[in-house]
Every structure is written in structure tokens, then in C-alpha cells.
Design a protein around this motif. Structure first.
Motif, PDB file in Angstrom:
ATOM      1  N   LEU A   2       0.890  -1.189  -0.030  1.00  0.00           N
ATOM      2  CA  LEU A   2      -0.106   0.055  -0.001  1.00  0.00           C
ATOM      3  C   LEU A   2       0.883   1.083  -0.057  1.00  0.00           C
ATOM      4  N   THR A  10       0.486   3.686  -2.980  1.00  0.00           N
ATOM      5  CA  THR A  10       0.409   2.804  -4.620  1.00  0.00           C
ATOM      6  C   THR A  10      -0.740   3.108  -5.030  1.00  0.00           C
ATOM      7  N   ALA A  12      -3.028   0.725  -5.202  1.00  0.00           N
ATOM      8  CA  ALA A  12      -3.723  -0.107  -4.389  1.00  0.00           C
ATOM      9  C   ALA A  12      -3.949   0.773  -2.864  1.00  0.00           C
ATOM     10  N   HIS A  16      -7.339   1.081   0.289  1.00  0.00           N
ATOM     11  CA  HIS A  16      -7.285   0.178   1.501  1.00  0.00           C
ATOM     12  C   HIS A  16      -6.367   0.779   2.645  1.00  0.00           C
ATOM     13  N   ALA A 217      -0.146  -2.004   4.865  1.00  0.00           N
ATOM     14  CA  ALA A 217      -0.733  -3.309   4.119  1.00  0.00           C
ATOM     15  C   ALA A 217      -1.004  -4.351   5.123  1.00  0.00           C
TER      16      ALA A 217
END
Length: 359
Positions: A2, A10, A12, A16, A217
């Protein structure tokens, strides 16, 4: 991933990323974990600890493992997961009891629901599954998070635990901290599997791989795994790819089996630097709060230093006190022999069975 190593989100990550307060809590925990590792290393050099397996570089894994659990959940650590135990709320001095050579488990496992640190690889994993299975039978919502390293995945206990957990659909999350080496044995000499997360496939356990130096993450992936286990979806396997920056222990010379440029490449992926860069760029972290985190970490170090530097006077009666609730005749006889050797007055000593169950 992340957050990139430079702290930038990132693609993603935009969807999230955990809330800012959760990330701040994680950064505070990592700062304390790094300071705790440094302090423990210093205590080894001063002769106050017999040995210390540092988790320097793995702080994101350690803190995330503790942070995703509820109060009623259990954490099953290894010998390298002292920082995870501290993040879970265990007294840092008590955590280091085993490594000082004092007690096997210097803390009450039930107080914070942290199992004793385990030195033999993977032996805690079947126990973790048993606790999870028992909780499920009782109708509890307990989830067990069991930590291990890449070396442990080569042990029979790892495979037995996964099989047991899958068959009984135990609410347990196996979190493998893949720090690339089982002491001096690199991962490539341990397995030819595409990843350690793939090892769950043969047992019917879903596996997921995550950047173990990206706290954001880790929180996302581990919290999801815990939620699925709690919802009755059975065991989960998560592999966090990270790196042990320092030697295996103070008794190890890591320069004999890994090159400096490899270490340098992982230093550039430092989990603390990564998260701090993101939080500062987003305006979530300022100098005052960063200083407060450092001060809190120093208090942990001071508590650790003062506690470990306090000499414990060993009591020979402890050799007999915690063997059985009611001492056997043989133990009573052996205790009497020890007292005779030491010139102790029998009448002034407590019976082994009258001692507290935990010091």
C-alpha cells in the motif's frame, strides 16, 4: 503493497489504507519496538542478558500482529517476537525473563493472552490450534494469531498444525514472518514453493502474501484474515516478506552468509521510515507527536534497563515448587537433601505445594 518504500501510496493504497489514527498507533508501536530492540542488544553487551534475537527491521510485522487482535484473542509468539509481546501489553522486563536465564515464561500468559515465547521452531503452532479449537467448541469469538518464521515452515509441527486447523476449521491465523533466512540457511535452500503462502493450498487453507515492511498493508491483510477466522471461515495463512537486519542473535556472525549489499537494499525499505514519510506528507504526523512517540519509547527502554539490571536472587526451592501441585515423596526427599546441603532450617521453608502458581 500500500505504501512504497519512499512512503508514497501505491494504486492499491488509495482504496485500502487504514485510518490515520490506526497508522499513528502503529508508528508509535514501531518506534517503541525499535528502541526496545536496541536496549535489549545493549543489555546483552553489558552481560545482563544471555542472548537476544533482535527483530530490528521486522517491527511492522511485530506491531501489526498485536494491533489487529481484540482483547479476548490470543497471540502465540516465537523467541524473536519479544516486541510483539510488548506491543500486546506484556511488561518488557517480564518478556526478557527467558532470555536473561531467569524464568521460562516470566509473565502470566492469561493476563494479556500471550503464550510463552518458544525457542524450538514451530512447537507453539499445534498449541495455538488447540486453543483456537477449544474456543470454537465453547462458542467463543476468540481468534488465535500464531507467529513463526520461514525456517519453521520446514518443521513437521508447522504442517501438522495446518492440517489440524483445516480439518477442525479452527479460528487461527498463521502469520509467517519470512525474513529470508533460517539462521544462515537462505529461503532458496529451504523450499522451491512459489511462496510460503502457497503452503496452505495442500491443506485447504487460503494463503496471502504481503509486504512485511509496510505496516499499512499488514494491518489491512491481517485484520481481514482475523475477521474471516472470527466469522467461521476457518484458518488463514499470511506470509509477510521482511528482513532481519541484524544477526540471528548476538552469537551469530551474519557477514559469513549474506552480502552487505543485500542488507543495504533492505535497510532502504525500513518500515519506520516508510510510514513516517507517508504520515508527514499527509499532515497526520508533526514534530510534536513524533517527539512524544520517542519519549514514550524511551520510557519503555528505561523500564527495561532498570528491571533487567535488578539482580534476582535465585531460590533453590523453585526447582521443586512448580513441578506438581502436591509434591511427590521423591520431591520432598530431594528438597530435604538440598536444604541439608545449604544448611537451611526446614521449619522456615514453605512447602512446595503452598507456593504461588506463578511468580
Amino acid at each position: 503493497m500500500l505504501l512504497a518504500p519512499d512512503g508514497r501510496p501505491t494504486a492499491a493504497g488509495t482504496a485500502h489504507l487504514p485510518p490515520g489514527e490506526e497508522l499513528l498507533r502503529g508508528l508509535a508501536g514501531m518506534v517503541a519496538a525499535r528502541r526496545f530492540n536496541d536496549q535489549a542488544g545493549a543489555l546483552v553487551r553489558q552481560g545482563r542478558l544471555a542472548v537476544y534475537p533482535s527483530s530490528h527491521g521486522q517491527e511492522a510485522c511485530q506491531v501489526a500482529a498485536a494491533q489487529v487482535l481484540d482483547g479476548g484473542d490470543w497471540l502465540f509468539p516465537t523467541y524473536r517476537d519479544t516486541a510483539a509481546a510488548v506491543a500486546r501489553g506484556v511488561d518488557p522486563v517480564e518478556v526478557l525473563g527467558l532470555l536473561k536465564g531467569d524464568w521460562h515464561s516470566g509473565y502470566d500468559p492469561y493476563e494479556r493472552r500471550v503464550a510463552p515465547l518458544t525457542t524450538p521452531l514451530a512447537t507453539q503452532l499445534p498449541h495455538a490450534v488447540g486453543v483456537a479449537h477449544a474456543a470454537r467448541l465453547r462458542g467463543e469469538s476468540t481468534v488465535v494469531l500464531a507467529l513463526c518464521g520461514d525456517g519453521a515452515t520446514s518443521e513437521g509441527d508447522f504442517h501438522e498444525a495446518l492440517n489440524f486447523a483445516a480439518v477442525f476449521r479452527a479460528p487461527v491465523v498463521f502469520f509467517v514472518q519470512n525474513n529470508q533466512y533460517a539462521i544462515s540457511v537462505p529461503l532458496a535452500r529451504q523450499t522451491v514453493a512459489p511462496s510460503l503462502a502457497h503452503k496452505g493450498v495442500g491443506y485447504g487453507i487460503p494463503g496471502e502474501q504481503v509486504d512485511g515492511n509496510d505496516l499499512a498493508a499488514l494491518l489491512d491483510v491481517l485484520s481481514g484474515a482475523v475477521a474471516r477466522a472470527r466469522a467461521g471461515e476457518g484458518p488463514q495463512l499470511v506470509e509477510g516478506r521482511t528482513y532481519r537486519i541484524q544477526a540471528h542473535t548476538n552469537a551469530d556472525d551474519a557477514t559469513r552468509y549474506r552480502p552487505d549489499d543485500e542488507v543495504a537494499a533492505w535497510v532502504a525499505k525500513d518500515p519506520l521510515v516508510r510510514l513516517e514519510a507517508y504520515l508527514r506528507a499527509e499532515g497526520i504526523l508533526d514534530d510534536a507527536r513524533a517527539a512524544a512517540f520517542a519519549d514514550a519509547a524511551e520510557q519503555v527502554a528505561r523500564r527495561t534497563r532498570d528491571g533487567i539490571n535488578h539482580d534476582v536472587v535465585p531460590d533453590p526451592d523453585d526447582l521443586f515448587r512448580y513441578v506438581y501441585a502436591e509434591p511427590t515423596p521423591q520431591l520432598v526427599e530431594q528438597l530435604a537433601l538440598v536444604h541439608d546441603e545449604l544448611g537451611r532450617d526446614e521449619s522456615s521453608q514453605d512447602e512446595p505445594s503452598r507456593a504461588e502458581a506463578h511468580r
